[in-house]
Design a protein around this motif. Sequence first.
Motif, PDB file in Angstrom:
ATOM      1  N   CYS A 184       0.823  -1.214   0.000  1.00  0.00           N
ATOM      2  CA  CYS A 184       0.000   0.000   0.000  1.00  0.00           C
ATOM      3  C   CYS A 184       0.855   1.261   0.000  1.00  0.00           C
ATOM      4  N   LEU A 185       1.975   1.243   0.718  1.00  0.00           N
ATOM      5  CA  LEU A 185       2.855   2.407   0.739  1.00  0.00           C
ATOM      6  C   LEU A 185       3.571   2.575  -0.590  1.00  0.00           C
ATOM      7  N   GLU A 186       3.970   1.484  -1.208  1.00  0.00           N
ATOM      8  CA  GLU A 186       4.555   1.570  -2.549  1.00  0.00           C
ATOM      9  C   GLU A 186       3.564   2.183  -3.522  1.00  0.00           C
ATOM     10  N   ALA A 187       2.308   1.746  -3.436  1.00  0.00           N
ATOM     11  CA  ALA A 187       1.284   2.296  -4.325  1.00  0.00           C
ATOM     12  C   ALA A 187       1.054   3.777  -4.061  1.00  0.00           C
ATOM     13  N   ALA A 188       1.053   4.181  -2.792  1.00  0.00           N
ATOM     14  CA  ALA A 188       0.848   5.588  -2.452  1.00  0.00           C
ATOM     15  C   ALA A 188       1.941   6.468  -3.032  1.00  0.00           C
ATOM     16  N   ILE A 189       3.178   5.963  -3.032  1.00  0.00           N
ATOM     17  CA  ILE A 189       4.298   6.720  -3.581  1.00  0.00           C
ATOM     18  C   ILE A 189       4.224   6.773  -5.102  1.00  0.00           C
ATOM     19  N   GLU A 190       3.813   5.680  -5.722  1.00  0.00           N
ATOM     20  CA  GLU A 190       3.846   5.575  -7.180  1.00  0.00           C
ATOM     21  C   GLU A 190       2.672   6.250  -7.869  1.00  0.00           C
ATOM     22  N   ARG A 191       1.533   6.355  -7.206  1.00  0.00           N
ATOM     23  CA  ARG A 191       0.340   6.886  -7.878  1.00  0.00           C
ATOM     24  C   ARG A 191       0.568   8.268  -8.469  1.00  0.00           C
ATOM     25  N   ARG A 192       1.287   9.110  -7.740  1.00  0.00           N
ATOM     26  CA  ARG A 192       1.459  10.476  -8.183  1.00  0.00           C
ATOM     27  C   ARG A 192       2.808  10.707  -8.875  1.00  0.00           C
TER      28      ARG A 192
END
Length: 412
Positions: A349-357
Motif C-alpha cells: 500500500c505504501l509503494e502504491a501511495a508513492i507511485e500513484r502520483r
Amino acid sequence: MVLLLLFLKSFYFESLCVGLWELRENFGRKMDDEYAKLIRRMNPPRVVIDNNSCEDATVIQVDSVNKHGILLEVVQVLTDMNLIITKAYISCDAGWFMDVFNVINYDGNKIRDKEVIDYIQRRLESNASFSPSLRDSVGVMPSEEHTSIELSGTDRPGLLSEVCAVLTDLHCSVVNAEIWTHNARAAAVVHVTDDSTGCAIKDPKRLSTIKELLCNVLKGNDDLKTANMTLSPPGVTNRERRLHQIMFADRDYERVEVDRLGGLENKKSRPNVTVLDCSQKDYTVITMRSKDRPKLLFDIICTLTDMQYVVFHGMVNTGRMEAYQEFYIRHVDGLPISSEAERERVVQCLEAAIERRAYESCRDWSLNCALKTGLVSSRISPEFSVKTVYALKELKFQQKLDRSKTLSMSQM
C-alpha cells in the motif's frame, strides 16, 4: 408450562442485560467524546512560525492535543498552501501532538510574506482545520454548484475520450477533473454541471443514467473487478485524498501479473519500503526511500491514516534527489503489526501511495477552469490512454523543486 415461563423469564433477563450494557457503552463513548472536546477547548493548537532558526527554510512548529488524523490535517494544510516539506520531526505520544516542519515555497525560498504567514497560522490554529475529516463512505448528495462524480475502473486506451464523450452526450459540462492511474487501474473525481442551467444535476433518473453508462465505459472486456461510479458532495474530503481512498478501495496496490510497462526496469525504479519490529517499545518501524517529489509526505500519511495506523514518532529528510522517511506506528487499537500478511500489505500500500502520483508512472489530468461542452472529448483522440495525458503542472512543480534543491546545495 412452567418450563416455558422459566425460559421467557431467562430470555427477558438476558435481553435486559444486553440492553443495559449497550446503553452503558454508548453513554461511555459519548462522555469520552465530550471530554475530548473539552480538553481541546482548554488546550487550543499553538503554532510558531520561525524564519531565524534555519538558514534555508521556514520552521513551523505545531503543538496541540493529539487525536487520530491530526497529523494528516496539518500536512494537508501545508500541502494546500503549495509548501514543500524538506524536513519534519513528528512526535504524537502521551496524548500530545508536537511536530516541526521545515518548509520552502515553489522557488525554494523561505516564506517571508507576512500575509501568507498569518494565513498559515490561522489555518493551523483554527478549529475548522482540526475538525474531523475522516470519511469511510461516499455520500449521494450533489452540491448547489456542481455534481461530484467519483469513478474507478480498468485503465485502457481510449478510456478518457470515451468518458468525456458520454458526459458530452448527456449534456454535462466538465468543470474540473483529476484522473490517476496505477497498476492498470484508473480513478477519477470529476465535477460536472448541467449544460443548460450551469448548476448541479439533481434529477435522480438522469443521475442513474449517467451512472449506468459510465460504469459500462469503465468496465473493460477482461476486467475481473467491478467498475464503480458514485456521487459525493464536494468539500467534505480533500479531492486528492479521495483519489487515494478510491484506488485503495479498488486494491490497486495488488501487482498485476503481466507488467505491460516492462518488467525489470520498472521494478528497479520502485520505492524501497521496509517494515520492522521495535519490540522494546511495541512499535512497528517503517522506513521508506524513494525519489523526492511534491506532496510525497501527504500521500504517505493519507495511506497510513486510511489504513487505521497512528504515527507516534517519525522523521522526514529530503536530499537533492532522494527522500528518506522513518515512522514508528501502531494500529488504532494500540497494537503493532503482528503478522507477515499484514506487513506485506502495508509495504504494497505504501509503494502504491508513492507511485500513484510519481509523474513518470502515473499521469493525472486536471482542468482548473470551466470547459465548454465537447471541448475535452473533441481534443483527445481515442488512441491515447489515460496514462498518455501528461501532468504538465506536476512536472513543472518537480522541475522547480529540483532547481531549488540544486541552488540550495550550491550555496552550502
